[in-house]
Structures are given as structure tokens and as C-alpha cells.
Design an enzyme around this catalytic site. Sequence first.
Site, short mmCIF file in Angstrom:
data_model
loop_
_atom_site.label_atom_id
_atom_site.label_comp_id
_atom_site.label_asym_id
_atom_site.label_seq_id
_atom_site.Cartn_x
_atom_site.Cartn_y
_atom_site.Cartn_z
CE1 TYR A 97 95.55 -36.61 -6.16
CE2 TYR A 97 94.60 -38.77 -5.67
CZ TYR A 97 94.48 -37.94 -6.59
OH TYR A 97 93.86 -37.89 -7.57
CB SER A 153 97.68 -28.69 -20.71
OG SER A 153 97.93 -29.30 -19.31
#
Length: 247
Positions: A157, A15
Site C-alpha cells: 500500500y 460509495s
Amino acid sequence: MERYRGRVAMVTGASSGIGAAIVQALLREGLTVVGVARRIHRVKELELKDAPGQLHAIEGDVSSEESIISVFKWIQENLGGVDILINNAGVTAEAPPSSGKTEDWKRVLDVNVLGLSICTREAVQDMLRRGVDDGFVIHINSVLGHVPAIDDVVVIYSASKHAVRVLLEGLRLDLVAKKSRIRVGQVSPGAVMTEIWDYQTKFSKEVAMAMAHMQPEDVAAAVVYMLSQHPRVQVYDIILRPPGSVF
């Protein structure tokens, strides 16, 4: 890229940012692209009227196995199956190892590691079942998957991206054992200007803008380069760093 014209490529996290740039790059190369994201309206906006490829926007949540399997089922029933998988979906969280919230750690691992693994399994099983021997699986990794953690807030992360690197090598060996010529690879960029910075406080978008950084189109170009090599060549890892980067 001629061999992939009309073939089906699935891009997760399509997206915005790197995923959106990859979708449009593949459309320009004439592929049938399935853009998967929760914000399906944003994926639909990526359609290029003058590109030879065809876009299908499918709603999907990479953190949900049920959602992933539903997406693959739709592709199999409507397009025949996946020939190329781009595991781009990724999230981060400022969650230090000594004080981070469990839900933040879980969200990062669910998307960056487990979701990527489920998508990979489903794509490879689909390719093997259909006898696709020139398929490709590409993980969008990070420079942080190659270097020690640069700060406590990005440890989870960075850890997830180190896991992606190990999973890629495991996948390569798995396919070798199966005598499959499906190729695998990863693109590992440094700082790229995307929406991911909007959700940071210590590493805010303002901080990122002051750093040496790249654009999503630079990563998309690396993906196209990897795909465009002769089938006898497996470009396994492309590390992208902007000039002047300190990590």
C-alpha cells in the site's frame, strides 16, 4: 468555488468514506458530481435535497480499463465531459514483501496506481480536447506516500502511494510541456476513520479507533480548499495529520 458551479466533477471510490464525503462537499458547492463506484446504490444515497449540485451515480470498477472508459464515454455523451477529476478509489492488503500473495499485490497496484493513471489520462485528454484550461486533477494520496514503510504488512500500500506521488509530479511536468493551465494536486491524509479498516487484521478498526485519527469530512474540506484557490495558485500537496499522530 464559484467558477466551478455547474461544472462536472468525477469522484472515484464514491460509495463510502472519503469519496462519499467529497461527493457531498462538492454537491454543496453546486457542482455536477459523477460518483463512480461498484456499489452504485450507496452512491445514490448521497444525494442532498437541499444542495444546489446534481448527483449522477455511475457504476464503475477502477481496476478495469474497459469499465473506466465506459464511464468517461457516458459522461461525454450525457454531460459534455469532465472538468474535475478526484482520484479517490484505493484499496489495501496485508501482504508483506516476503510472503504476500501475488493477487493481493496486483489488486492494490491495479486500483491505486494503474486505475488512477487510466482515469487521469482519460480526464486530461478529454479536457485538452475540449479546450478546458481551468480543469483540475486531484489524487487522494496518504501520509504513507511520504514516509518509509511503517510496517511490513502495509508495504505494498505504501509503495503504491509513493508511486502516486511520482505520477503527480510527472503529470504536472507533462501539462507544463503542453502549455496547459490544468492544475493538479494531492491530499495526503494520515489515519482517517473509514471502511478500509474493516478489512484489516493487524491494523483493525479497534486499533484505529485507539489511534489519533480524522474523519472523511476533514479530507473533503482540504479538497474544497485546493479547488477554491485563484487559478494563478496551484496548491500542490496538502498533508493532513491528526494531532498526536506517531506517523
